[in-house]
Design an enzyme around this catalytic site. Structure first.
Site, PDB file in Angstrom:
ATOM      1  N   ASP A  24       0.841  -1.207   0.000  1.00 31.74           N
ATOM      2  CA  ASP A  24       0.000   0.000   0.000  1.00 31.74           C
ATOM      3  C   ASP A  24       0.868   1.246   0.000  1.00 31.74           C
ATOM      4  O   ASP A  24       0.575   2.239  -0.641  1.00 31.74           O
ATOM      5  CB  ASP A  24      -0.876   0.047   1.264  1.00 31.74           C
TER       6      ASP A  24
ATOM      7  N   LEU B  25     -10.679   1.185  -3.588  1.00 26.59           N
ATOM      8  CA  LEU B  25     -10.886   2.463  -2.902  1.00 26.59           C
ATOM      9  C   LEU B  25      -9.573   3.204  -2.734  1.00 26.59           C
ATOM     10  O   LEU B  25      -8.515   2.599  -2.603  1.00 26.59           O
ATOM     11  CB  LEU B  25     -11.495   2.227  -1.511  1.00 26.59           C
TER      12      LEU B  25
ATOM     13  N   LYS C 243     -14.218  -1.748   7.669  1.00 28.67           N
ATOM     14  CA  LYS C 243     -13.486  -2.349   6.563  1.00 28.67           C
ATOM     15  C   LYS C 243     -12.923  -3.691   7.005  1.00 28.67           C
ATOM     16  O   LYS C 243     -12.008  -3.750   7.822  1.00 28.67           O
ATOM     17  CB  LYS C 243     -12.362  -1.413   6.104  1.00 28.67           C
TER      18      LYS C 243
ATOM     19  N   ARG D 204     -13.360 -10.807  -7.195  1.00 28.43           N
ATOM     20  CA  ARG D 204     -13.215  -9.557  -7.921  1.00 28.43           C
ATOM     21  C   ARG D 204     -12.400  -9.747  -9.202  1.00 28.43           C
ATOM     22  O   ARG D 204     -12.645  -9.097 -10.205  1.00 28.43           O
ATOM     23  CB  ARG D 204     -12.521  -8.538  -7.014  1.00 28.43           C
TER      24      ARG D 204
ATOM     25  N   GLU E  23     -17.777  -8.889   1.826  1.00 28.61           N
ATOM     26  CA  GLU E  23     -16.441  -9.371   2.141  1.00 28.61           C
ATOM     27  C   GLU E  23     -16.517 -10.737   2.812  1.00 28.61           C
ATOM     28  O   GLU E  23     -17.236 -10.909   3.803  1.00 28.61           O
ATOM     29  CB  GLU E  23     -15.778  -8.361   3.098  1.00 28.61           C
TER      30      GLU E  23
ATOM     31  N   CYS F  73      36.293   5.751  16.267  1.00 27.15           N
ATOM     32  CA  CYS F  73      35.074   6.172  16.962  1.00 27.15           C
ATOM     33  C   CYS F  73      34.589   7.504  16.393  1.00 27.15           C
ATOM     34  O   CYS F  73      35.369   8.453  16.332  1.00 27.15           O
ATOM     35  CB  CYS F  73      35.347   6.303  18.458  1.00 27.15           C
TER      36      CYS F  73
ATOM     37  N   CYS G 288      35.196  10.217  19.379  1.00 26.93           N
ATOM     38  CA  CYS G 288      36.500  10.630  19.911  1.00 26.93           C
ATOM     39  C   CYS G 288      37.670  10.280  18.995  1.00 26.93           C
ATOM     40  O   CYS G 288      38.800  10.695  19.242  1.00 26.93           O
ATOM     41  CB  CYS G 288      36.721  10.022  21.288  1.00 26.93           C
TER      42      CYS G 288
ATOM     43  N   CYS H 129      34.077   1.319  21.066  1.00 23.61           N
ATOM     44  CA  CYS H 129      35.082   2.335  21.368  1.00 23.61           C
ATOM     45  C   CYS H 129      35.521   2.078  22.804  1.00 23.61           C
ATOM     46  O   CYS H 129      34.727   2.161  23.729  1.00 23.61           O
ATOM     47  CB  CYS H 129      34.489   3.738  21.239  1.00 23.61           C
TER      48      CYS H 129
END
Ligand code: IVH
Length: 692
Positions: free
Chosen positions: A39, A85, A117, A138, A202, A434, A437, A452
């Site tokens: 989606d 939709l 839904k 569908r 559905e 690091c 430092c 480190c």
């Protein structure tokens, strides 16, 4: 937004990937990508196409319903296309959708019918003379698969429609009959029960049924269904309908396609119920977007306890004529939208990987992403844990990734999508030293973590960050030791600038935080971005630079640029600043790490205010010492007033002290003032001096 060339390229890749995944999802019933992530990609494509409509192609997944009718079942052409939709995810997006409708239809009636839904599979059910004759999926929206036999095994689907009684129709008219005459209703009912009727709805699987089936699959060593929708789809596409029957599917109706003569969508629902179709009892008529929001919130809260999976609320214009008039855009009716619950999986782009040094010295890679809305909050950072995880993901900087966040847990990058690469992605390189430092990084025996080992590494110094946010520095409300410790432990913050890049979704998983409190903390951090030069300098925590020195430096140089550029001599020339302090300040501003730290602070939006000078500077040249408790203003307020009027505040009494302001319960400073013969002011006298 991308430029047109990049947008075209991105859209092309998105289309290919979405089409591939849709095919796997709809036709093969198996997909590597979660629905939310898909989606999210679809939404991105839609946004690109909105910005550059000329990029829309007829075969774009935004233009049609994906999926093909499977060849195993007979084909069923749909009398009216089965559409999809448009998704909206926030209240703003929902209101914008209504605004768009209003622009088309200025006197839009705001009645909406809102339905739950369901997370399942859309089916069409056809009846002749009240008898179920054909059911289909569908498919591609125009042609579906004939799954009549399988649908017949679902008890919730009526095989024969019932005829509503006179009394029921009367009640119907009273409650929902707007614009409908009794005679007309009778005719409609007769026509539908003696002729053709198509209903849609559905098919879904209850949580219990899904758990049962997955438990059985686990036991048999077979693959489980990833979600209820796949389960419903997989069960409906069985060639042997006895398998479908064993899956205990369920059904809710949501549309009466043959609705000639009816006036509202609500009537379709109520009439379907009278014919014997089950409809979700939470569906409701909403008069305003406030009502829609209230239903959405209510259902959202109930979601966990419902016996089935839902993924949002479908909102549609209730008036059928108006709904028709609004028409269809692409694959979706304009008059209806899916107001979805926040997805728990979304896609975004990794812009950088930052190596954060934790309190124990472990150096953790953290992905910095395009901010993205997931599970109800905006997220920008996700820990990548270690190099092995980066390798496992095959991740590069610039990659589009799938990000998961469920409720209030830490967001996680679960997948990279190499198919969307442009060739400009960069490999993620582990630091040799690091990042804080500069000490060479080590890898402990048998561990994947980079470390480190420098005990004096500043990044390990919680105190430094606490000083940065303290009252006289950035003054960030709500950022105490415990929270700061958590932010560091979660690899969200190593240096001050990281604070300003936090978004609510980063903070929410920390202990003691919820949605609202995380938003508040982020707002309070963002609210502290404007700061005076003196406070900024103090916040940096330069050796020997306390509040008084910070004020002197700010006064002497006026801007950060000038202060940063000051030579050692410039610094030494400031009257109140001794050589040791000048050297420390000079060295600090020459330090490359300090320079980077400051540059990043400016980059993330820290803004140094122009000095706030009172028109007159009556205290210029005067030095004040404050002691004891003042009644009418706090010590900090008194300090700020003195500074604004051009004066100095010192913590100790000396020869150059102009006044000692004495409040209640003063300390030894009052006595010292007497000894040195410095003038003492009562609170009252001091207040009088502050008055213009
Ligand atoms: S109305 C034009 N109502 O959501 C399609 N759809 O994102 C009209 N869905 O394909 C659909 N519950 O499979 C509607 N109460 C409901 C729904 C619902 C689930 C599904 C449906 C549709 C998809 C659209």
């Amino acid at each position: 937004m991308l430029n047109k060339k990049d947008a075209a390229e991105r859209a092309r890749k998105l289309r290919t990937l979405i089409t591939e995944e849709r095919y796997k999802y709809h036709v093969l019933d198996k997909s590597d990508l979660s629905e939310g992530a898909l989606d999210s990609l679809k939404h991105e494509l839609w946004e690109i196409e909105q910005a550059y409509p000329e990029l829309v192609t007829p075969d774009s997944p935004t233009q049609r319903v994906a999926g093909k009718a499977s060849s195993q079942f007979g084909k069923v052409p749909h009398a009216r296309p089965m559409l999809s939709l448009e998704d909206v995810f926030t209240r703003e997006e929902m209101e914008e959708w209504v605004e768009r409708l209003r622009r088309r239809v200025p006197h839009l009636k705001t009645d909406f019918y809102a339905e739950i839904k369901m997370d399942g599979l859309a089916v069409s059910l056809e009846y002749e003379k009240g008898v179920f004759v054909r059911g289909s999926t569908r498919g591609d929206g125009r042609v579906g698969e004939n799954i009549t036999q399988n649908l017949k095994t679902i008890e919730a689907i009526p095989l024969v429609l019932r005829r509503p009684s006179e009394g029921e129709l009367k009640t119907f008219l009273k409650a929902h009959g707007a614009g409908l005459a009794a005679a007309a209703l009778s005719k409609i009912v007769d026509r539908l029960l003696s002729g053709s009727l198509e209903a849609r709805g559905e098919v879904y699987m209850t949580k219990k049924a899904l758990d049962r089936i997955n438990a059985a699959a686990r036991k048999a060593g077979e693959p489980e269904f990833a979600n209820p929708r796949n389960a419903a789809a997989g069960s409906l596409r069985q060639l042997d309908s006895s398998i479908t029957a064993s899956r205990k599917l369920d059904f809710f109706a949501y549309d009466l396609v043959t609705n000639d003569g009816l006036v509202t969508h609500e009537q379709c629902h109520e009439l379907m119920k009278l014919f014997g179709f089950p409809a979700n009892p939470l569906n409701a008529l909403c008069r305003t977007t406030d009502d829609v929001q209230a239903l959405y919130d209510h259902v959202g809260k109930k979601r966990e306890t419902l016996p089935y999976w839902i993924d949002g609320v479908v909102v549609g214009v209730n008036d059928l004529a108006l709904f028709e008039r609004l028409g269809v855009v692409g694959k979706a009716p304009r008059g209806m939208a899916a107001y979805k619950f926040p997805a728990e999986a979304v896609t975004t782009v990794v812009r950088d990987v930052r190596w954060q040094v934790g309190r124990t010295g472990v150096i953790t890679p953290v992905a910095v992403m395009d901010p993205v809305f997931v599970a109800g909050t905006t997220v920008r950072h996700a820990t990548l844990h270690n190099l092995d995880e980066i390798k496992r993901l095959g991740l590069k900087i610039g990659d589009t990734v799938v990000l998961h966040k469920a409720g209030d847990v830490i967001p996680k990058v679960v997948q990279a999508l190499p198919k969307l690469r442009t060739g400009k992605e960069k490999a993620i390189v582990a630091p040799r030293t690091c990042p804080s430092c500069g000490t060479p990084v080590t890898r402990r025996e048998g561990e994947v973590a980079l470390v480190c080992e420098n005990p004096d590494c500043e990044a390990k110094d919680l105190g430094r960050l606490l000083h940065f946010v303290s009252k006289r520095a950035f003054d960030i409300d709500g950022l105490g030791d415990k929270i700061m410790e958590q932010l560091i432990a979660a690899s969200l913050v190593t240096e001050p600038a990281d604070l300003f890049e936090l978004v609510p979704g980063d903070v929410e998983p920390l202990e003691g935080f919820a949605e609202k409190s995380s938003r508040q903390l982020v707002a309070s951090i963002q609210g502290a971005k404007k700061i005076s030069l003196a406070r900024f300098v103090l916040a940096l925590g330069i050796r020997h630079v306390g509040e008084e020195t910070a004020v002197e430096l700010a006064r002497a140089f006026g801007t950060l640029e000038k202060l940063r550029a000051a030579s050692l001599d410039d610094l030494k020339a400031v009257a109140q600043i001794g050589d040791v302090v000048a050297e420390s300040v000079h060295a600090s501003f020459r330090n490359p790490r300090r320079q980077k730290e400051i540059d990043r602070l400016l980059e993330v939006g820290v803004e140094i205010e122009k000095p706030k000078r009172a028109a007159a500077q009556p205290f210029a040249g005067l030095t004040f010492v404050l002691t004891g408790t003042l009644e009418s203003l706090s010590r900090d307020e008194a300090k700020d007033r003195i500074l604004e009027l051009g004066g100095r505040v010192s913590s100790s009494v000396g020869k150059d002290t102009s006044f000692v302001v004495v409040g209640a319960d003063p300390g030894s400073k009052a006595e010292k003032a007497k000894k040195l013969g410095r003038p003492v002011l009562s609170e009252k006298a001091f207040l009088a001096m502050l008055k213009p």
